[in-house]
Scaffold this active site. Structure first.
Site, PDB file in Angstrom:
ATOM      1  N   TYR A 133      54.641  13.489  49.259  1.00  0.00           N
ATOM      2  CA  TYR A 133      53.493  12.862  48.596  1.00  0.00           C
ATOM      3  C   TYR A 133      52.467  12.407  49.630  1.00  0.00           C
ATOM      4  CZ  TYR A 133      50.849   9.593  45.666  1.00  0.00           C
ATOM      5  OH  TYR A 133      49.848   8.931  44.989  1.00  0.00           O
ATOM      6  N   LYS A 140      48.538  13.651  50.126  1.00  0.00           N
ATOM      7  CA  LYS A 140      47.414  12.714  50.058  1.00  0.00           C
ATOM      8  C   LYS A 140      46.663  12.640  51.383  1.00  0.00           C
ATOM      9  CE  LYS A 140      47.303  11.387  45.831  1.00  0.00           C
ATOM     10  NZ  LYS A 140      46.122  11.771  45.009  1.00  0.00           N
TER      11      LYS A 140
END
Length: 305
Positions: free
Chosen positions: A62, A66
């Site tokens: 994740y 990002k």
């Protein structure tokens, strides 16, 4: 971990990275058209780049996705400046109430969130300006525009707000409930001394027919690491039961997975289940509604623990 679990985790990781690839190629396709516009903007929903282990350790894929989008902001802002294309990033200061949040944690989890409106208002403020290459936090953007009423964005203004990931320390420390989310921060306090057996023995003392009738669920706790134990709390049958191993009544309604440190913090009150869940310290499977009752159950048990 068996083969199917590895496949499931791989699919999740790939899904995160797909978002980065989509953002990159979407921008690439749009750039020729943006060059023709006198007010061209690209706005990524991505965080400031904070290269600290705490933002990687529980959700590497994740964070990669990002931060990859954030690096696109830096690169494209410089590359496209001569073409008068503004490229910026926007990130929420607090958790935002979305369908994804409800799916993961039930509707109760959104009471500590803000509505998506704050992000749309901040986005409008950015794309009507002329800055480029910046990483904006929604609340700060709106404060600079003169907004003073932030209760209008809260799902429930009476509840404390939960911070989002990837925030700099000055933003994190502005939360009144900062200590409740200590798991997200660099200076984590070690759990109080004690043993898992002691905690479950004290839980056993609190069980009664009234508590069982209000809960109607069987919980399993998978404590990872060197301990690697499973415990259950049956709050569905009779006056309740606690024990080591799988629930004798069959499959648990909710399975919590965490390490020993997280477990001890949850039950000594120094860590909230919501904070543990949002930070990746606590993972769960099963009935989300029953899972959300854990916080209420622990508050009742706390006087005995």
């Amino acid at each position: 971990m068996n083969g199917m679990e590895w496949v499931r985790l791989l699919k999740i990781d790939v899904k995160y990275l797909e978002k980065l690839i989509f953002e990159f190629f979407c921008s690439k396709v749009c750039i020729p058209h943006l060059k023709k516009s006198p007010v061209a903007h690209i706005l990524n929903i991505s965080p400031p780049l904070l290269m600290e282990p705490r933002w990687f350790k529980n959700h590497v894929a994740y964070t990669m996705a990002k931060y990859g989008m954030s690096m696109c902001v830096l690169g494209m802002a410089a590359e496209l400046k001569a073409d008068n294309i503004h490229v910026n990033a926007l990130w929420p200061k607090t958790a935002i109430a979305t369908a994804a949040m409800e799916m993961l944690g039930g509707k109760d989890i959104t009471k500590n969130c803000r509505k998506p409106d704050i992000m749309s208002d901040a986005a409008y403020a950015i794309i009507t300006g002329k800055s480029t290459g910046n990483f904006f936090i929604d609340e700060r953007v709106l404060k600079e525009k003169g907004v003073t009423d932030f209760d209008q964005y809260a799902v429930d203004p009476t509840q404390p707000l939960s911070p989002d990931f990837f925030l700099p320390d000055e933003e994190l420390k502005s939360f009144p409930n900062y200590e409740e989310f200590a798991v997200l921060y660099a200076n984590e306090k070690p759990a109080e001394s004690g043993s898992v057996d002691t905690v479950f023995n004290k839980i056993k003392v609190t069980l009664n027919e009234e508590l069982v009738s209000k809960t109607k669920g069987v919980y399993a706790f998978q404590i990872t690491g060197p301990l690697n134990e499973i415990w259950f709390v049956d709050m569905k049958n009779g006056t309740g039961a606690v024990g080591k191993g799988e629930p004798p009544t069959g499959k648990a309604d909710v399975i919590f997975t965490m390490d020993l440190d997280c477990f001890m913090k949850l039950f000594d009150g120094s860590l909230k289940p919501t904070a543990a869940f949002m930070s990746g310290k606590l993972k769960l499977k099963g009935d989300m509604g029953l899972a959300m009752k854990l916080d209420k159950l622990m508050s009742k048990m706390k006087s005995h623990l």
